[in-house]
Write an enzyme that holds these catalytic residues in place. Sequence first.
Site, PDB file in Angstrom:
ATOM      1  N   SER A   1       0.817  -1.214   0.000  1.00 44.75           N
ATOM      2  CA  SER A   1       0.000   0.000   0.000  1.00 44.75           C
ATOM      3  C   SER A   1       0.853   1.267   0.000  1.00 44.75           C
ATOM      4  O   SER A   1       0.627   2.178  -0.803  1.00 44.75           O
ATOM      5  CB  SER A   1      -0.962   0.008   1.194  1.00 44.75           C
ATOM      6  OG  SER A   1      -0.261   0.016   2.427  1.00 44.75           O
TER       7      SER A   1
ATOM      8  N   LEU B   1      18.648   1.369   7.759  1.00 45.39           N
ATOM      9  CA  LEU B   1      18.602   2.227   8.946  1.00 45.39           C
ATOM     10  C   LEU B   1      17.698   1.631  10.014  1.00 45.39           C
ATOM     11  O   LEU B   1      16.536   1.325   9.758  1.00 45.39           O
ATOM     12  CB  LEU B   1      18.078   3.615   8.566  1.00 45.39           C
ATOM     13  CG  LEU B   1      18.049   4.657   9.683  1.00 45.39           C
ATOM     14  CD1 LEU B   1      19.469   5.026  10.104  1.00 45.39           C
ATOM     15  CD2 LEU B   1      17.291   5.904   9.234  1.00 45.39           C
TER      16      LEU B   1
ATOM     17  N   ASN C   1       3.490   3.473   6.829  1.00 45.46           N
ATOM     18  CA  ASN C   1       2.311   2.601   6.912  1.00 45.46           C
ATOM     19  C   ASN C   1       2.481   1.508   7.968  1.00 45.46           C
ATOM     20  O   ASN C   1       2.029   0.380   7.797  1.00 45.46           O
ATOM     21  CB  ASN C   1       1.973   1.987   5.546  1.00 45.46           C
ATOM     22  CG  ASN C   1       3.008   0.989   5.048  1.00 45.46           C
ATOM     23  OD1 ASN C   1       4.151   0.975   5.504  1.00 45.46           O
ATOM     24  ND2 ASN C   1       2.620   0.147   4.090  1.00 45.46           N
TER      25      ASN C   1
ATOM     26  N   ALA D   1      -4.668  -4.959   9.634  1.00 50.51           N
ATOM     27  CA  ALA D   1      -5.341  -4.835   8.332  1.00 50.51           C
ATOM     28  C   ALA D   1      -4.483  -5.343   7.187  1.00 50.51           C
ATOM     29  O   ALA D   1      -3.503  -4.712   6.798  1.00 50.51           O
ATOM     30  CB  ALA D   1      -5.726  -3.380   8.092  1.00 50.51           C
TER      31      ALA D   1
ATOM     32  N   GLU E   1      -5.060  -6.764   3.067  1.00 47.57           N
ATOM     33  CA  GLU E   1      -5.994  -6.388   2.012  1.00 47.57           C
ATOM     34  C   GLU E   1      -7.377  -7.010   2.153  1.00 47.57           C
ATOM     35  O   GLU E   1      -8.391  -6.302   2.073  1.00 47.57           O
ATOM     36  CB  GLU E   1      -5.417  -6.739   0.636  1.00 47.57           C
ATOM     37  CG  GLU E   1      -6.471  -6.734  -0.430  1.00 47.57           C
ATOM     38  CD  GLU E   1      -5.999  -6.231  -1.762  1.00 47.57           C
ATOM     39  OE1 GLU E   1      -6.672  -5.358  -2.301  1.00 47.57           O
ATOM     40  OE2 GLU E   1      -4.992  -6.726  -2.271  1.00 47.57           O
TER      41      GLU E   1
ATOM     42  N   ASP F   1      -4.769  -2.484  -1.186  1.00 48.87           N
ATOM     43  CA  ASP F   1      -3.343  -2.173  -1.176  1.00 48.87           C
ATOM     44  C   ASP F   1      -2.978  -1.093  -2.192  1.00 48.87           C
ATOM     45  O   ASP F   1      -2.882   0.075  -1.865  1.00 48.87           O
ATOM     46  CB  ASP F   1      -2.529  -3.444  -1.400  1.00 48.87           C
ATOM     47  CG  ASP F   1      -2.384  -4.262  -0.129  1.00 48.87           C
ATOM     48  OD1 ASP F   1      -2.391  -3.671   0.957  1.00 48.87           O
ATOM     49  OD2 ASP F   1      -2.259  -5.488  -0.212  1.00 48.87           O
TER      50      ASP F   1
END
Length: 440
Positions: free
Chosen positions: A19, A73, A97, A139, A141, A173
Amino acid sequence: MNYAPLQGIKVVDFTSVQSGPSCTQLLAWLGAEVIKIERPGVGDATRKELQFLPDEPSYYFLQLNSDKKSIALDAATPDGKEILTKLIQNADIFIENLHPGAMDKLGFSWEDVHKINPRCIYGTIKGFPVSSKYANLKAYEPVAQVTAAAASTTGWYEGEYNIPTQSGAALGDSNTGMHLTIGILAALVQREKTGEGVYVYQSMHNACLNLCRIKTRDQLTLDRIGYLTQFPQYPNEKFPDYVPRSGNQEGSGVLGWTYKCKGWETDPNAYAYVILQRGAKDFELACKALGFEDWLTNPDFNTADARDRHKQEIWARIQTWCIDKTKYEVTDILSKAGVPVAPVLSTKEIMDDESLYDGNTLVKIDQGGKIGTFVTVGVPFTLSNYQPTYGPCPTLGGNTDEILTSLGFTAEQQAAFKANGTTAPLPKPAAPKAPEAPAK
């Protein structure tokens, strides 16, 4: 002129899987510099998901991360936080996300980022609106689809397979990523007037629900009159108090259906979709192309309302007409009469169609090495003065040194970051030696 719309825009991409990366990839293709944050030694989860070669990134990753830069990172370490802070100070957009609360815990919530850089636009993707009672669900898809009426209104309406069905299209997505892109671009335009970045919140649920808008239309109609004339269940079956599944019926007031064509016994995609429009002239042209002129004088078929009541007979007769023709022949004959029609195309047929490699629809990207060239879907719209170029995906952390140097970190500091696990995985501790067997 080939002016990239987002030239000069810098994006910090703290997203993974589909997504978020679908949004940031589109921003990259429109000219933004996108720096993808990846966990040292691990990277985006899709790098190793559904791999076709054990030591190479999967097509899943490749199709969502073209033209980005990658920095390895760990933003949870003190040095990692310092590096991410510097990235944000120079960024126009920050997108994440992660699951709800994760960025707050890390110290890079919307409020934190806004203090670091008030001009930075903060984009976030979560499963549900903040107000939703399902806001804390994990969540994926299908979770978004089943809670947004997509699954309950998709699939067959009778028999063994009358079950809620998720769409083959990535409604939860990539669709969510496209919706977030709209919000990000709107925020960029707004910033030109206000000088300040804003918080753009996009839920997977709302992105799915937006594409189910006509189903909410149907619910309003059903609540008002108790039936839906365009559905296969009309007029012979009683409607429930919710919008049911309708098989392959077209979603508006016309009669659309998927018909078996020659070869369907061995080819599961030997079908064509044919639509009978409501207008009298359109219907007349269709009848002549089909050879069904008797319908023009038959009161069971010669009005749109009558056709709604006799759709089963219509579908059966058109099916008989289609069965001895290929899907391409059906398309050729009916399209010449102005009938909305198309062959059902498989992914193989689409990707083998050279006409679609037009620089936007399908594109070939040279990743080099063992992967070579792969195919993906390009920018879905065209601009008259800009043609995107499509470059390879980054290796995990492949731009780390370049990015750190641009932020002013010395070679000695960069070596320390690698040694303390900030930009490279810490070495695994040696396994303890097995005790020696006692002497006999």
